[in-house]
Design a protein around this motif. Structure first.
Motif, mmCIF file in Angstrom:
data_model
loop_
_atom_site.group_PDB
_atom_site.id
_atom_site.type_symbol
_atom_site.label_atom_id
_atom_site.label_comp_id
_atom_site.label_asym_id
_atom_site.label_seq_id
_atom_site.Cartn_x
_atom_site.Cartn_y
_atom_site.Cartn_z
ATOM 1 N N VAL B 218 54.905 67.152 0.338
ATOM 2 C CA VAL B 218 55.037 65.958 1.182
ATOM 3 C C VAL B 218 54.850 64.699 0.330
ATOM 4 C CG1 VAL B 218 54.019 64.635 3.073
ATOM 5 C CG2 VAL B 218 54.321 67.117 3.297
ATOM 6 N N ALA B 219 53.799 64.690 -0.479
ATOM 7 C CA ALA B 219 53.498 63.491 -1.266
ATOM 8 C C ALA B 219 54.597 63.216 -2.293
ATOM 9 C CB ALA B 219 52.142 63.657 -1.964
ATOM 10 N N ALA B 220 55.036 64.271 -2.973
ATOM 11 C CA ALA B 220 56.088 64.086 -3.994
ATOM 12 C C ALA B 220 57.387 63.626 -3.337
ATOM 13 C CB ALA B 220 56.294 65.385 -4.762
ATOM 14 N N GLY B 221 57.717 64.262 -2.215
ATOM 15 C CA GLY B 221 58.950 63.900 -1.506
ATOM 16 C C GLY B 221 58.922 62.430 -1.097
ATOM 17 N N GLU B 222 57.799 62.014 -0.509
ATOM 18 C CA GLU B 222 57.702 60.623 -0.076
ATOM 19 C C GLU B 222 57.777 59.676 -1.279
ATOM 20 O OE1 GLU B 222 57.954 59.595 2.822
ATOM 21 O OE2 GLU B 222 57.268 61.168 4.192
ATOM 22 N N ALA B 223 57.158 60.088 -2.409
ATOM 23 C CA ALA B 223 57.163 59.223 -3.591
ATOM 24 C C ALA B 223 58.583 59.037 -4.134
ATOM 25 C CB ALA B 223 56.257 59.809 -4.669
ATOM 26 N N PHE B 224 59.321 60.161 -4.251
ATOM 27 C CA PHE B 224 60.692 60.034 -4.766
ATOM 28 C C PHE B 224 61.587 59.275 -3.796
ATOM 29 C CE2 PHE B 224 59.518 63.173 -7.908
ATOM 30 C CZ PHE B 224 60.269 62.779 -8.999
ATOM 31 N N ALA B 225 61.441 59.589 -2.507
ATOM 32 C CA ALA B 225 62.248 58.878 -1.503
ATOM 33 C C ALA B 225 61.943 57.386 -1.586
ATOM 34 C CB ALA B 225 61.952 59.431 -0.109
ATOM 35 N N GLY B 226 60.666 57.067 -1.797
ATOM 36 C CA GLY B 226 60.258 55.667 -1.903
ATOM 37 C C GLY B 226 60.934 54.976 -3.080
ATOM 38 N N GLU B 227 61.025 55.673 -4.222
ATOM 39 C CA GLU B 227 61.710 55.110 -5.393
ATOM 40 C C GLU B 227 63.167 54.805 -5.075
ATOM 41 O OE1 GLU B 227 60.809 54.107 -8.526
ATOM 42 O OE2 GLU B 227 58.860 54.262 -7.503
ATOM 43 N N LEU B 228 63.822 55.783 -4.429
ATOM 44 C CA LEU B 228 65.249 55.606 -4.124
ATOM 45 C C LEU B 228 65.460 54.452 -3.148
ATOM 46 C CD1 LEU B 228 66.451 59.301 -3.789
ATOM 47 C CD2 LEU B 228 66.626 57.785 -5.752
ATOM 48 N N ARG B 229 64.516 54.283 -2.233
ATOM 49 C CA ARG B 229 64.666 53.201 -1.244
ATOM 50 C C ARG B 229 64.608 51.836 -1.895
ATOM 51 N NH1 ARG B 229 60.927 56.342 2.187
ATOM 52 N NH2 ARG B 229 62.233 57.644 3.516
ATOM 53 N N LYS B 230 64.063 51.779 -3.135
ATOM 54 C CA LYS B 230 63.998 50.490 -3.824
ATOM 55 C C LYS B 230 65.308 50.128 -4.522
ATOM 56 C CE LYS B 230 59.184 51.107 -5.187
ATOM 57 N NZ LYS B 230 58.567 51.611 -6.416
ATOM 58 N N ALA B 231 66.256 51.057 -4.565
ATOM 59 C CA ALA B 231 67.494 50.812 -5.326
ATOM 60 C C ALA B 231 68.255 49.615 -4.755
ATOM 61 C CB ALA B 231 68.384 52.051 -5.286
ATOM 62 N N THR B 232 69.007 48.944 -5.603
ATOM 63 C CA THR B 232 69.768 47.789 -5.130
ATOM 64 C C THR B 232 70.972 48.236 -4.301
ATOM 65 O OG1 THR B 232 70.899 47.827 -7.243
ATOM 66 C CG2 THR B 232 69.163 46.187 -6.988
ATOM 67 N N SER B 233 71.503 49.414 -4.613
ATOM 68 C CA SER B 233 72.678 49.878 -3.883
ATOM 69 C C SER B 233 72.270 50.516 -2.554
ATOM 70 C CB SER B 233 73.427 50.898 -4.746
ATOM 71 O OG SER B 233 74.051 51.856 -3.941
ATOM 72 N N ALA B 234 72.876 50.058 -1.489
ATOM 73 C CA ALA B 234 72.561 50.613 -0.163
ATOM 74 C C ALA B 234 72.890 52.096 -0.154
ATOM 75 C CB ALA B 234 73.365 49.895 0.908
ATOM 76 N N TYR B 235 73.928 52.431 -0.900
ATOM 77 C CA TYR B 235 74.369 53.823 -0.939
ATOM 78 C C TYR B 235 73.263 54.713 -1.515
ATOM 79 C CZ TYR B 235 77.804 57.508 -0.988
ATOM 80 O OH TYR B 235 78.487 58.651 -0.728
ATOM 81 N N ILE B 236 72.656 54.263 -2.607
ATOM 82 C CA ILE B 236 71.584 55.052 -3.229
ATOM 83 C C ILE B 236 70.348 55.057 -2.319
ATOM 84 C CG2 ILE B 236 70.076 55.236 -5.257
ATOM 85 C CD1 ILE B 236 72.614 55.496 -6.528
ATOM 86 N N ARG B 237 70.072 53.933 -1.688
ATOM 87 C CA ARG B 237 68.931 53.897 -0.763
ATOM 88 C C ARG B 237 69.076 54.954 0.318
ATOM 89 N NH1 ARG B 237 69.460 48.306 -1.148
ATOM 90 N NH2 ARG B 237 70.451 48.093 0.870
ATOM 91 N N ASP B 238 70.309 55.107 0.778
ATOM 92 C CA ASP B 238 70.539 56.094 1.827
ATOM 93 C C ASP B 238 70.305 57.527 1.340
ATOM 94 O OD1 ASP B 238 71.017 54.331 3.813
ATOM 95 O OD2 ASP B 238 73.196 54.404 3.681
ATOM 96 N N ARG B 239 70.252 57.726 0.023
ATOM 97 C CA ARG B 239 70.020 59.076 -0.506
ATOM 98 C C ARG B 239 68.573 59.510 -0.343
ATOM 99 N NH1 ARG B 239 74.594 58.153 -0.504
ATOM 100 N NH2 ARG B 239 74.299 59.285 1.400
ATOM 101 N N ALA B 240 67.675 58.557 -0.024
ATOM 102 C CA ALA B 240 66.273 58.912 0.155
ATOM 103 C C ALA B 240 66.132 60.027 1.179
ATOM 104 C CB ALA B 240 65.476 57.684 0.587
ATOM 105 N N VAL B 241 66.976 59.972 2.186
ATOM 106 C CA VAL B 241 66.871 60.967 3.242
ATOM 107 C C VAL B 241 67.254 62.356 2.724
ATOM 108 C CG1 VAL B 241 69.183 60.685 4.204
ATOM 109 C CG2 VAL B 241 67.300 61.304 5.701
#
Lengths: 99, 838
Positions: B218-241
């Protein structure tokens, strides 16, 4: 009695023609002579001539919008009613016009 | 000794999870350590999909891959080959069209505005209406037991998580093999995330700090998803899911998930979620899934892309999506207006049920019309293709019966940029279209650029008269590299699906020979590189008049033709149609032009070659009899026209069309041709009489003025007379606002002009019980006559019919006959006789 009339409603699709029909029907039944110009989506139809207007004793405007080429009627005695009134009670409209 | 390789990212959406996972696959077998970096960011390991995605590499960004180790040279060789040949096609270009999403404004239907209806609004990303019981889906959550658990030992927890990861990875791989299209690509990307060394390292690091496997995931998943959500590209942000998605599956294997991964749908359901994962969506029973209401998920997320491909009405950007309603509440998702009705009353339910019914009838009608070939009564067939440029357009057109893409313009890829598009960029773009065409042929026209268009890298000199200068094919000889890249891309795409290559602005047979040789040389070059290509037909645009007299010679050189009527007519008449002083001469129905068109088609047929027509002339329904008369093999039209044109062809006789064309060629003026076509009785819309039994409903259960108006509009929608029913509804109500259209005597005649009306029509709806309408006589209404007119055609001959109807309604005998007509057939017959419609 000789009457001229103009009918015109906002969209010019239906009520213009219903009012014209009602006025023609009621005038005919009462033995009057009437010419009705319609100003609808197809533009002016059955256009009143200067002669028609000059010979008529009164002009009835059954309209909800402005009459086009209004100057033709300058100096003419005019009765203005709403379109709905002409449809609902054409006899009453004719009576108001003194016919 | 490290070996490096530089390239420019060809992917419009950057390197997101899918391309990153394929890159990882390429290097996985090598022992060398391979890293990737872009300007201004530290290098990361290429096998870590998550780290690569986190780099946020955007299109046209320079990247460098470095390999260090015993087999570094061969690893780089494999990567180079992959990047140059395949990377661009990894990205499913079809996603790009979705990226913008359809902005739906919150738009409560007119009929419900005074009904005190509770709703929340969001953004409509997939249309349609969905009704069902609310099912609430949470995010990454652990079961109660898992939350209370303490770690057994670091070794035991690590083993547990490694087992779970291996199982997840294997399962995703197996599922990817049996899946198709977007779903398969997605599952492969997820498999790569499950196998990601960075994710595993992070999980194990957390376990070593004395936590359970489940909490670490859970913690690792949230951490990586959090990193992706910071991306400038909306497309990459959507990959957090996607990361959350994979972590959920791992948790499921550990056996500690909170229980929401598999969302079991028991009956018709609308799923509410903050972030629904694509995996959850894939595993749902879609026969029971009626709608999606989502919060923090973007229009480019895999979940939304899948929802669109499954045509599930979907509203996103809904604030507090999971807290709106209690599970089990009956709700309605309005994917047209971007609304969610959280406690729909009877009126709303009846409204949307009615809308679903009319939409289903309308869709069925188009399906039937679009099916099969366009063949005249006397058995002459014509292909109906589309002029389209995006995969979305092509997908929609093929679903609606298009026989192919008659003209794919490629100029847009070439304009407004500093350098010519790379082979890979083009390959990627064409692949998206060819895939969307699903096996139907696509005619790709090589770039048609002239001195009047901005493409600085082509160094075009200022020309006195660019229209007669170096444009189209005339430009190719000076830019062999640009042509070669495009031809290579097209020849390679031919392996994805059937394509044809077409050259613009050919004016002599020598040019056609030269072009054909270029294609052959490119094919040989590809073959020498080990890229096999299938045979691709080579054709030319017919748009320069000089071609008309040498069709016999051209037939020996090329495989097919397509007539570009816009330019051909301008060159034929020596007229710039944009020049108001002479534009009047430009008319495709000019007899001399019809004669040269006939000559061109005859020439192609005599040489046994296929000939089509793109350009405005082909898309105008009124020209169809002339085109059928010419004997064209194909016409290419706008996507929305296909079903209607096919239907028109089926009502025509080729023999009559040939006779009509012959008479048209003998005319003196375009006006004479217009009159001739009009006199032939040719209709531009299929069997589109104003009055028709299909527009009559004799037993409507509508209980209010609102419902009756909607019912009548639904009748028109089902019969293909209108588009966008809500716009028509708005227009009808705007008219009602001036004063009631209730006539008295039981009749109402609502009416409107609207852009959303395609064919002037009269819908007749008879109600089983009278309703209040605010009529002139105060009485109830039991028959509704809805008159609709296109805004552009508000003074046509149909207005005479409507005027006559209005007058007739003032007569009691007519009203009695119309009220007495009991079936749609009787109503149609009554109206035809009374209104003198032949």
């Amino acid at each position: 009695m000789k009457i001229v009339a103009v009918t015109a409603c906002p969209t010019g699709i239906a009520h213009t023609y219903m009012a014209a029909e009602q006025l023609e029907k009621a005038a005919k039944a009462a033995g009057h002579s009437i010419r009705v110009e319609t100003q609808g989506a197809m533009g002016i139809e059955n256009e009143l001539t200067a002669k028609d207007i000059a010979e008529a004793e009164i002009a009835i405007f059954a309209v909800d919008i402005e009459v086009e080429q209004l100057s033709r009627f300058s100096g003419k005695k005019v009765l203005r009613v709403g379109v709905a009134e002409a449809i609902k009670n054409p006899k009453g409209v004719l009576a108001k016009a003194g016919a | 000794m490290p070996v490096e390789f530089r390239f420019t990212c060809p992917l419009v959406n950057g390197i997101h999870a899918r391309p990153a996972s394929v890159l990882a696959d390429v290097v996985r077998g090598y022992r060398a350590r391979v890293t990737i970096a872009r300007d201004g960011a530290a290098a990361v390991e290429l096998v870590s999909v998550l780290s690569v995605v986190g780099l946020d590499i955007k299109v046209n960004q320079e990247c460098v891959i470095v390999a260090d180790g015993i087999d570094a040279v061969s690893a780089i060789a494999a990567l180079t080959k992959f990047v140059e040949e395949k990377l661009a096609s990894v990205d499913d270009v079809s996603d790009v069209g979705h990226a913008a999403g359809t902005e739906g404004s919150a738009n409560l239907p007119m009929a419900l505005r005074n009904r005190d209806v509770a709703f929340v609004s969001g953004r409509a990303v997939c249309g349609g209406i969905g009704m069902g019981a609310a099912v609430i889906v949470g995010g990454l959550a652990l079961s109660d037991a898992a939350l209370r658990a303490t770690p057994v030992s670091v070794e035991a927890e690590v083993t547990k998580v490694r087992d779970a990861i291996a199982k997840t990875h294997a399962e995703l791989h197996t599922r990817a093999k049996s899946a198709k299209g977007i779903a398969a690509d997605l599952l492969r990307a997820h498999a790569a995330i499950a196998d990601d060394p960075a994710l595993r390292a992070d999980i194990e690091k957390r376990i070593s700090r004395a936590t359970t496997a489940a909490r670490a995931v859970v913690a690792a998943g949230e951490a990586f998803a959090g990193e992706l959500r910071k991306a400038t590209s909306a497309y990459i942000r959507d990959r957090a899911v996607d990361v959350i998605d994979v972590c959920e599956q791992i948790l499921e294997k550990i056996g500690t998930l909170g229980g929401t991964t598999n969302v079991a749908l028991e009956n018709d359901s609308v799923v509410f979620a903050e972030t629904l994962t694509a995996n959850q969506l894939l595993k749902m029973d879609r026969s029971k899934l009626r709608g999606l209401v989502l919060g923090g998920i973007g229009a480019t997320s895999h979940t939304v892309i899948l929802a669109r491909s499954f045509r599930i009405p979907t509203v996103i950007d809904v604030r507090n999506a999971v807290g709106l309603v209690a599970a089990g509440t009956r709700v309605i998702v309005d994917g047209e207006g971007g609304l969610v009705l959280t406690s729909p009353g009877d009126a709303a339910r009846r409204y949307f049920e009615r809308e679903i019914r009319s939409r289903e009838r309308a869709a069925e009608r188009v399906r039937v019309l679009a099916q099969g070939s366009a063949t005249t009564i006397d058995d002459a067939s014509i292909e109906v293709g589309v002029n389209a440029s995006t995969p979305d357009e092509v997908r929609g057109a093929t679903a609606n019966g298009a026989d192919g893409v008659g003209l794919l313009r490629t100029e847009l890829l070439f304009l407004d940029r500093a350098t010519a598009p790379s082979e890979e960029e083009q390959y990627s773009a064409y692949t998206g279209v060819v895939k969307a065409a699903a096996g139907r042929p696509v005619i790709i026209r090589t770039f048609d650029i002239g001195g009047d268009k901005p493409a600085a890298y082509l160094n075009m000199p200022e020309e006195e008269n660019p229209f007669l200068g170096v444009r189209g094919l005339r430009l190719y000889e000076k830019h062999p590299d640009v042509l070669s890249a495009q031809l290579r891309a097209i020849l390679r795409v031919a392996l994805v699906g059937p394509v044809k290559i077409m050259a613009p602005m050919v004016s002599t047979p020598e040019e056609a020979v030269w072009f054909r040789e270029r294609v052959e040389a490119t094919r040989r070059q590809l073959a020498a590189e080990g890229v096999s290509t299938s045979s691709v037909p080579v054709g030319i645009m017919v748009e320069v008049p000089s071609v008309a007299t040498v069709m016999d010679q051209l037939c020996e050189v090329v495989d097919f033709f397509s007539i570009g009527t816009n330019d051909l007519c301008q060159y034929w008449m020596a007229v710039d149609r944009g020049n108001a002083g002479v534009a009047g001469l430009y008319n495709a129905r000019r007899p001399s032009f019809l004669r040269v068109l006939s000559q061109i088609v005859r020439g192609a047929k005599a040489g046994g070659r296929w000939i089509g027509m793109c350009g405005e002339m082909a898309g105008k329904r009124g020209n169809l009899p002339l085109l059928l008369g010419m004997g064209l093999d194909e016409i290419s039209v706008a996507p929305g026209e296909v079903a209607a044109i096919k239907a028109l062809v089926r009502e025509a006789r080729a023999e009559e069309c040939r006779a009509l064309l012959e008479r048209a060629c003998a005319c003196r003026t375009p006006g004479d041709v217009d009159a001739l076509v009009a006199a032939s009785g040719w209709r531009e819309t299929q069997a589109a009489a104003i009055v028709d039994r299909s527009l009559v409903m004799v037993e409507s259960d509508a209980t209010s003025k609102e419902e009756a108006i909607q019912e009548a509009i639904g009748v028109l929608l089902a019969a293909g007379r209108i588009e966008r029913p809500r716009d028509v509804e708005d227009a009808v109500w705007a008219r009602e606002a001036t004063y009631s259209t209730g006539l008295g005597f039981g009749f109402a005649i609502p009416h409107c002009k609207s852009d959303a009306v395609t064919i002037p029509s009269l819908a007749v709806v008879k109600l089983t019980r009278g309703i209040e309408w605010g009529s002139l006589d105060g009485g109830a209404v039991s028959a509704v006559l809805l008159l609709v007119v296109p805004s552009s055609d508000a003074a046509g001959s149909h207005m005479k019919v409507f005027a006559k109807l209005a007058r007739k309604l003032m007569h009691e005998d007519f009203r009695a006959r119309l009220m007495g007509a009991a079936s749609p057939e009787e109503v149609e017959a009554c109206l035809r006789i009374e209104l003198e419609i032949s």
